[in-house]
Design an enzyme around this catalytic site. Structure first.
Site, PDB file in Angstrom:
ATOM      1  N   THR A   1       0.824  -1.222   0.000  1.00 16.31           N
ATOM      2  CA  THR A   1       0.000   0.000   0.000  1.00 16.31           C
ATOM      3  C   THR A   1       0.849   1.259   0.000  1.00 16.31           C
ATOM      4  OG1 THR A   1      -1.815  -1.070   1.150  1.00 16.31           O
ATOM      5  CG2 THR A   1      -1.684   1.302   1.377  1.00 16.31           C
TER       6      THR A   1
ATOM      7  N   SER B   1       1.638  -7.497  -1.264  1.00 14.54           N
ATOM      8  CA  SER B   1       2.305  -8.543  -0.487  1.00 14.54           C
ATOM      9  C   SER B   1       1.478  -9.817  -0.371  1.00 14.54           C
ATOM     10  CB  SER B   1       2.713  -8.035   0.897  1.00 14.54           C
ATOM     11  OG  SER B   1       1.629  -7.994   1.777  1.00 14.54           O
TER      12      SER B   1
ATOM     13  N   ASP C   1       0.087  -6.792   4.575  1.00 19.72           N
ATOM     14  CA  ASP C   1      -0.680  -8.034   4.750  1.00 19.72           C
ATOM     15  C   ASP C   1       0.185  -9.236   5.119  1.00 19.72           C
ATOM     16  OD1 ASP C   1      -2.952  -6.629   4.270  1.00 19.72           O
ATOM     17  OD2 ASP C   1      -3.192  -7.275   2.190  1.00 19.72           O
TER      18      ASP C   1
HETATM   19  N1  ASP Z   1      -2.617  -5.431   0.231  1.00 16.92           N
HETATM   20  C1  ASP Z   1      -1.557  -4.564   0.704  1.00 16.92           C
HETATM   21  C2  ASP Z   1      -0.276  -5.386   0.740  1.00 16.92           C
HETATM   22  O1  ASP Z   1      -0.084  -6.138   1.651  1.00 16.92           O
HETATM   23  C3  ASP Z   1      -1.891  -4.029   2.040  1.00 16.92           C
HETATM   24  C4  ASP Z   1      -0.889  -3.059   2.630  1.00 16.92           C
HETATM   25  O2  ASP Z   1       0.221  -2.921   2.194  1.00 16.92           O
HETATM   26  O3  ASP Z   1      -1.272  -2.408   3.625  1.00 16.92           O
HETATM   27  O4  ASP Z   1       0.514  -5.294  -0.155  1.00 16.92           O
END
Ligand code: ASP
Length: 336
Positions: free
Chosen positions: A12, A54, A86
């Protein structure tokens, strides 16, 4: 001036909104551009290793990150890995096993909001991480997030949306960071006397089975065909159902009899397992000499097993390595 390598992997923190949803598009150089004040205390260089959510991180990516740190180890004073939240706890734990006894800080960070937003935790997390990576009293693999420094084997994502997404499980925070001031709770670098060690082998054939009331032991038979180790997340301090004429018992006998590894752990986040308390746990643990995770996080248990099984298949050696404390991962063992 301290030299830091910023390794970007996505998440993110590096995401932009698109019609398909948030996706990682911001580069490592752009990330650094959002924290110009870091120039006051460090010279940072960047490395874009991947740019992925991730959710897609796999052991091969952990190996790639560890290898990049190994390759550049002598040229930098510290490392910051920007990562999605994540699976950050898995990567931090995996790096704790792949890179042991590092005198130099290796900091994993990320954010709940992208760095290009006006209101975001990303800039603070990145600044704090760079600051910690430059600190002479910091060492080893840690997560820096929302002003907390967490041992790499103790982190867990406990909140999906709030800035305080990560907790340190069954272990104190190493330090807190506020207004660019680091306050150490565990200031023990002087006890470090080993040279850094890098590992690369991991065995991915580790499965997790979370028990629910009514689960059939046949699942374990299926898993035995595909995996070398299974972690069973049981209830409370730990035990296995004895219903259905002892099917779980038979399945465990089959696993252990074929030289595979079974580790018992608990679904309860805090305080860990202790299979010796109840009959449903003690009898099966004694009979088969099962390993148990005690106070380790699930993320550390999974990655430690992958690391151990990458080195050995010998049950005696597996047990010895599993209970050896690495980067503060386990405190509580069978000897109590
Ligand atoms: N879906 C994102 C990831 O893990 C969530 C984040 O980074 O907060 O890459």
């Amino acid at each position: 001036m301290k030299q830091v390598l910023l390794i970007a992997t996505g998440g993110t923190i590096a995401s932009k909104s698109s019609d398909e949803g948030l996706k990682p598009l911001i580069t490592s150089d752009e990330l650094l551009g959002y924290v110009p004040d870091a120039k006051k205390f460090c010279q940072a260089h960047t490395l874009q290793l991947m740019n992925i959510d991730s959710t897609n991180m796999q052991p091969a990516h952990w190996q790639k990150i560890a290898f990049a740190i190994q390759e550049h180890y002598s040229s930098y004073d510290g490392f910051v890995v920007c990562h999605g939240t994540d699976t950050m706890a898995y990567t931090a734990a995996a790096l704790s096993y792949l890179i042991q006894d590092s005198q130099k800080p290796i900091v994993i960070t990320g954010a709940q909001k992208p760095i290009d937003l006006e209101i975001t935790d990303a800039k603070t997390n990145l600044m704090d991480s760079l600051l910690f990576a430059c600190c002479d009293r910091a060492y080893g693999v840690t997560i820096v997030f929302d002003g907390k420094v967490i041992a790499g084997t103790r982190g867990k994502k406990e909140r999906t949306k709030s800035y305080n997404a990560f907790s340190s499980i069954n272990f104190p925070y190493i330090a807190t960071i506020q207004d660019q001031h680091i306050l150490f709770y565990l200031d023990d670098k002087k006890h470090m006397n080993q040279p850094v060690r890098f590992y690369s082998a991991l065995n991915e054939r580790v499965a997790l089975l979370k028990l629910i009331p009514s689960m059939e032991a046949g699942v374990l038979e299926y898993l035995a065909q595909h995996y070398d180790a299974v972690i069973i997340e049981s209830f409370g301090v730990g035990g296995l159902p004895s219903y259905k004429s002892g099917d779980f018992h038979k399945a465990i006998r089959h696993w252990i009899g074929s030289g595979k590894t079974v580790v018992m752990t608990t679904q309860v986040t805090n305080e860990g397992s202790n299979m010796s308390v109840y009959e449903v746990g003690r009898t099966i643990k004694q009979e088969f000499g099962l390993l148990e995770a005690y106070d380790m996080t699930l993320e550390a248990t999974v990655t430690k097993l992958m690391w151990i099984l990458g080195q050995t298949g010998d049950p005696q050696k597996i047990q010895e390595m599993f209970y050896r404390t690495i980067n503060r991962d386990i405190l509580y063992t069978a000897s109590w």
